[in-house]
Write a protein that holds these residues in place. Structure first.
Motif, PDB file in Angstrom:
ATOM      1  N   ALA A 210       0.839  -1.194   0.000  1.00 25.06           N
ATOM      2  CA  ALA A 210       0.000   0.000   0.000  1.00 25.06           C
ATOM      3  C   ALA A 210       0.873   1.242   0.000  1.00 25.06           C
ATOM      4  N   VAL A 211       0.318   2.321  -0.544  1.00 25.65           N
ATOM      5  CA  VAL A 211       0.961   3.631  -0.469  1.00 25.65           C
ATOM      6  C   VAL A 211      -0.077   4.611   0.065  1.00 25.65           C
ATOM      7  N   ILE A 212       0.391   5.609   0.787  1.00 26.75           N
ATOM      8  CA  ILE A 212      -0.498   6.629   1.340  1.00 26.75           C
ATOM      9  C   ILE A 212      -0.159   7.968   0.694  1.00 26.75           C
ATOM     10  N   LEU A 213      -1.185   8.592   0.124  1.00 24.47           N
ATOM     11  CA  LEU A 213      -1.054   9.913  -0.472  1.00 24.47           C
ATOM     12  C   LEU A 213      -1.795  10.905   0.419  1.00 24.47           C
ATOM     13  N   ASP A 214      -1.152  11.997   0.776  1.00 22.39           N
ATOM     14  CA  ASP A 214      -1.804  13.022   1.587  1.00 22.39           C
ATOM     15  C   ASP A 214      -1.259  14.388   1.179  1.00 22.39           C
ATOM     16  N   ASP A 215      -2.180  15.316   0.966  1.00 17.06           N
ATOM     17  CA  ASP A 215      -1.827  16.681   0.563  1.00 17.06           C
ATOM     18  C   ASP A 215      -0.910  16.678  -0.657  1.00 17.06           C
ATOM     19  N   GLY A 216      -1.187  15.758  -1.587  1.00 18.13           N
ATOM     20  CA  GLY A 216      -0.450  15.723  -2.838  1.00 18.13           C
ATOM     21  C   GLY A 216       0.918  15.090  -2.780  1.00 18.13           C
ATOM     22  N   ARG A 217       1.273  14.528  -1.629  1.00 18.28           N
ATOM     23  CA  ARG A 217       2.587  13.904  -1.467  1.00 18.28           C
ATOM     24  C   ARG A 217       2.432  12.439  -1.077  1.00 18.28           C
ATOM     25  N   LEU A 218       3.331  11.596  -1.582  1.00 19.27           N
ATOM     26  CA  LEU A 218       3.370  10.206  -1.166  1.00 19.27           C
ATOM     27  C   LEU A 218       4.124  10.145   0.162  1.00 19.27           C
TER      28      LEU A 218
END
Length: 258
Positions: A210-218
């Motif tokens: 899994a990857v987490i993206l938040d506020d346009g950043r990985l």
């Protein structure tokens, strides 16, 4: 033979016309055959990222390659091939089903690409069989259950023989039986899968990574069970597991598919 990544994103930036910066230098690599969950809170940039994979959105810095082929918006032939390679299954199946019968819906994409005759029939048969909907080929799509319509929507994409299958909230609005049936179908498909979801147990069930993206950043990239077990990480990015759900115990107790 050179092993080419199924998906390679480097330094991807994107801002909307109102100036809102949606992607801020995203780097992401998916190997052939991987199943990866794309997680993140609402407004993180997940949909913006997905729409770059087939050239619907473009214009910022950075590069996207699908099996080594750059997504080049100005090149119509290249974009047509990219859109064959990247199949997107939207959250609402009714956005993809508009023909009089199931079989005609599944045939629409490849027919639009110029596929005809026996090859077209084979693609329709193959896609419907893959999602367990062969017996419904002559039915009106909107007479089917929601779960069946979602499976037909998957079939419309599979008929294009994509290399990457992108799923937007595939488990939403499904009853438990339909949810399980779709999981079994997705696990059996020999394609690379990128699954955008808020359903964290479903991500754990289907995607080893899994990857987490938040506020346009990985902001995180690792094994799904490890990310979901990191309480501080989850809380800092507004991701919540169901009450009492233990990712490690759930993974350990899961029975292998037959």
């Amino acid at each position: 033979m050179i092993d080419v990544d199924a998906l390679l994103i480097t330094g991807l930036h994107f801002s909307y016309p109102d100036g809102r910066e949606a992607l801020r230098g995203v780097d992401l690599r998916l190997a052939q055959g991987e199943r990866v969950a794309l997680l993140g809170p609402n407004g993180a940039g997940k949909t913006t990222l997905v729409l770059h994979l087939n050239g619907i959105l473009h214009g910022g810095a950075g590069r996207v390659k699908i099996s080594g082929l750059p997504v080049t918006p100005g090149d119509r032939a290249a974009i047509a091939e990219i859109r064959r390679r990247v199949g997107i299954v939207f959250q609402d199946p009714d956005d993809q089903l508009f023909m009089p019968t199931v079989a005609e819906d599944v045939a629409f994409g490849p027919s639009n690409m110029g596929v005809r005759g026996t090859e077209l029939a084979d693609r329709v048969d193959e896609a419907l069989a893959a999602v367990g909907m062969s017996a419904h080929r002559d039915k009106v799509p909107h007479h089917l259950s929601f779960g069946q319509r979602r499976r037909v929507a998957v079939a419309t994409v599979l008929a294009m023989r994509p290399e990457i299958l992108v799923l937007d909230e595939p488990s939403s609005n499904l009853d438990p039986a339909s949810r399980r049936e779709l999981a079994e179908i997705l696990e059996s498909l020999p394609v690379t899968v990128l699954m955008v979801t808020h359903d964290l147990p479903y991500a754990l069930e289907l995607c080893p990574r899994a990857v987490i993206l938040d506020d346009g950043r990985l902001v995180a990239d690792g094994s799904t069970v490890e990310l979901l077990s990191d309480r501080a990480l989850m809380e800092s990015h507004r991701l919540e597991l169901p009450f009492g759900f233990d990712p490690v115990a759930a993974l350990a107790s899961r029975r292998p598919r037959q």
